[in-house]
Design an enzyme around this catalytic site. Structure first.
Site, mmCIF file in Angstrom:
data_model
loop_
_atom_site.group_PDB
_atom_site.id
_atom_site.type_symbol
_atom_site.label_atom_id
_atom_site.label_comp_id
_atom_site.label_asym_id
_atom_site.label_seq_id
_atom_site.Cartn_x
_atom_site.Cartn_y
_atom_site.Cartn_z
ATOM 1 C CB THR A 122 39.518 34.832 42.989
ATOM 2 O OG1 THR A 122 38.340 34.569 42.229
ATOM 3 C CG2 THR A 122 39.155 34.816 44.460
ATOM 4 C CG ASP A 151 35.114 34.323 44.165
ATOM 5 O OD1 ASP A 151 35.748 34.114 43.134
ATOM 6 O OD2 ASP A 151 35.606 34.919 45.150
#
Ligand code: AMP
Ligand code: MG
Length: 321
Positions: free
Chosen positions: A125, A44
């Protein structure tokens, strides 16, 4: 043609970030819990560093509103993590230093303006960690309207390989291509509303949407196909490329005050609209991206092939809590 430079930079940025995510997933990684208890990984943060660097280089004065920040990387105990991220980012930007990576990530903490970029460096995610779908979602917004959207879906199949890029520009249509730039072609949503053919796509995570109410909506519409579950804005890609016809996001009753993040919908919404579909909230209102980092005036999401949209709106009203 308008927005050619923006489109090219966005494609290059999302492609480079998608490659980083693929490399990280192949090599293995740890995940960390943020203060809101959602997970974050080095992918990320690396993805956000790359996209913000590409945008800063090409458009130095334009705000970027992105999901992550570099706070955890400034803790001494996370020095090793910062070094690891630097190694990955250097495969795309060889001169990158740890200090620059922190600065690039924090370029993503910009403020809404009449023209701004919004980024989810990894949307989904939880899907990324599970080995399922995820997306790198980048959009350019002007006067509250999305003008350019690039959605990278590294785990989505295309022509027996994996890795898809959806690219949409306002009034110029949506196209799909492989992450290496091959297999480029324009996209069109399905045109049908026959309940035996219509396909629903929904979140994998049951905590992200009101499944009982969605079940009632499905029954009301008379849909016969079992729904497909998919993480992230890849769901918008599925509608745009005709694999699905409806994506509905209904807030859970206990989350009725929750508002959606702009970066969770901007790129996906233009990808569906420019492929001929329609995107509104549960009341049929267009999404308003001018109000801040949240869609303050919208409740829930309906993305569809357009043909079925009014029926979905009616069914949602009929199946109110
Ligand atoms: P999806 O895979 O479509 O469910 O979407 C992933 C997104 O769900 C993340 O980007 C989060 O912003 C968002 N999310 C996290 N918690 C919730 C929640 N309680 N309700 C709705 N969405 C959520
Ligand atoms: Mg997200």
């Amino acid at each position: 043609m308008l927005y050619q430079k923006e489109k090219q930079i966005a494609i290059a940025a999302v492609t480079a970030a998608a490659k980083l995510c693929q490399q990280v997933r192949q090599a293995g990684f740890d995940s960390f819990s943020k203060s809101d208890r959602t997970p974050v990984t080095l992918a990320d943060l690396g993805s956000q560093a790359i996209v913000c660097q590409f945008l800063s280089d090409a458009f130095p004065n334009e705000p970027i509103i992105a999901e992550e920040d570099a706070q955890m990387l400034q803790q001494p105990e996370n020095l090793e993590l910062l070094k690891q991220i630097t190694g990955y980012v250097q495969t795309a930007i060889p001169h990158a230093t740890p200090e620059e990576i922190i600065a690039w990530i924090d370029r993503g903490n910009g403020k809404i303006a009449s023209r701004y970029w919004t980024l989810d460096p990894i949307d989904g995610t939880k899907g990324f960690i599970r080995g399922d779908q995820y997306a790198i979602a980048l959009a350019l917004v002007e006067q509250g309207q999305v003008q350019v959207g690039v959605l990278g879906c590294p785990a989505l199949p295309l022509n027996r390989s994996e890795g898809v890029l959806f690219v949409a520009v306002k009034d110029q249509g949506t196209a799909m291509m492989s992450l290496d730039g091959s297999n480029f072609h324009p996209l069109q949503v399905n045109q049908y509303s026959d309940p035996d053919r219509v396909q629903l796509v929904e979140s994998v995570e049951s905590a992200h949407s009101d499944r009982p109410r969605l079940g009632a909506v499905v029954k009301k519409l008379g849909l016969t196909r079992p729904s497909v579950q998919m993480d992230s804005q890849a769901k918008y890609g599925a509608v745009a490329r005709g694999e699905a016809d409806i994506y509905v996001r209904i807030p859970l009753p206990q989350d009725s005050c929750r508002r959606e993040n702009i970066w969770d919908h901007a790129a996906g919404a233009i990808v569906v609209c420019e492929a001929g579909g329609r995107v509104t909230d549960l009341d049929g209102n267009p999404l308003d991206f001018s109000l801040g980092s949240k869609l303050e005036q919208n409740r829930g999401i309906i993305a569809s092939n357009g043909a079925i949209h009014d029926q979905v709106l009616e069914a949602i009203t009929a199946c109110a809590n």
